[in-house]
Enzyme design. Sequence first.
Site, short mmCIF file in Angstrom:
data_model
loop_
_atom_site.label_atom_id
_atom_site.label_comp_id
_atom_site.label_asym_id
_atom_site.label_seq_id
_atom_site.Cartn_x
_atom_site.Cartn_y
_atom_site.Cartn_z
N ARG A 99 35.88 35.89 39.76
CA ARG A 99 34.97 36.99 39.43
C ARG A 99 33.87 36.62 38.44
O ARG A 99 32.72 37.02 38.63
CB ARG A 99 35.77 38.20 38.93
CG ARG A 99 36.77 38.75 39.96
CD ARG A 99 36.10 39.02 41.29
NE ARG A 99 37.01 39.65 42.24
CZ ARG A 99 37.22 39.20 43.47
NH1 ARG A 99 36.62 38.10 43.89
NH2 ARG A 99 38.04 39.85 44.29
N ASP A 128 39.50 43.74 38.45
CA ASP A 128 38.22 43.14 38.81
C ASP A 128 37.03 43.85 38.20
O ASP A 128 36.01 43.23 37.89
CB ASP A 128 38.08 43.07 40.34
CG ASP A 128 38.85 41.93 40.94
OD1 ASP A 128 39.24 41.01 40.19
OD2 ASP A 128 39.06 41.92 42.16
#
Length: 408
Positions: A99, A128
Amino acid sequence: MAKVNVKKVVLAYSGGLDTSVIIPWLKENYDGCEVIAACIDIGQGDELEPVREKALKSGAAKVYIDNLTEEFLVDYVWPTLQADAVYEGKYLLGTSFARPLIAKRLVEIARQEGADAIAHGATGKGNDQVRFELTVKALAPDLTIIAPWREWDLDSRSSEIEYAKKHGIPVATENKTYSMDRNIWHLSHEGSDLEDPANEPKNSMFLISKAPEEAPDKPEYVTVDFEQGRPVAVNGEKLGAVELLTKLNEIGARNGVGIVDICENRLVGMKSRGVYENPGGSILYYAHRELEYLCLDRATLHYKEGLAIRYGELVYDGMWFCQLREALAAFVDSTQRTVTGSVKLKLYKGNIISAGSTSPYSLYSQEFVTFEHDDVYNQADATGFINLFGLPLKVRALMQQRTAKESK
């Protein structure tokens, strides 16, 4: 109604239902803003050209498709491997360090395109969202962050499909059993029957690895070479990062190694159950650790073990660009100067077994440790060492004896 004035947005785009729906939703709810879709390839194994067409049909003004697989491994995976960082003893951080790389590229595109906002499709329940947004805050604090899942009223897959059809967005008809995230490092599975921790994962779920009981009945040996803690060769063949991991993934997968089942603690406060396929990564972590046993002294190895836990937490929490992670990485780099050598492993039905290690920087000395005759170690020296090392114990025991007599 939009809360901020946004004219151009860079969206982390995957081509799935969520991010496809987000494109028209952004335009509809942020005053007809221009949406640029950015799809970052880090080895997820999909054909990405159809993604471009789908993004455009969904309303994107422009589409970026960037292959960053090499950068992902060299700049994110290898440093984490060198640190031996694992989250809660099992999870090899496959989604976690992907990420920050994706978000960093979104920021670069936003600067290039003159965008004033970045959007992502992460839900309000997961990790996330934190990883994307902390990276943006660290690299571009002036950019607005839009998280549609925390704003819209589309609360189910059926409502998203209805919205997509209303806006003429192509919708895939297949309904995947599990929520999955894939890159060259791993494949994760969540949801469906895995939501009950009492359920054993089904062998049919595995898309990369053989189930251990279906692996060959004969063990397979593999050798991994490292230079300063970074993998450089497999079975004596020098390979680039992508080719090396691809080969280890194939070897590990056919032997059923690297399947991890964990009920982990999410950063946002809840436990989630995930099953990860991590064949090549598991081989690399095991091999790297074996080499460190040979090349690091006791104090450094033990200190690094504690540091690895904190490093893993920082990566999991999306703090890749924080000062502490960078400082810990500097320490790790120092420890890896002599972590060079070759590790041989035996793979058998889901097991990784040590089969020998060599290094020009090995701290193992057969001359000192042998049970046979030697001329380098005086065993009588241990007497003084034990007397001094055990002196605090002796003094405390004498005190306890004295006070016990006095209390009678």
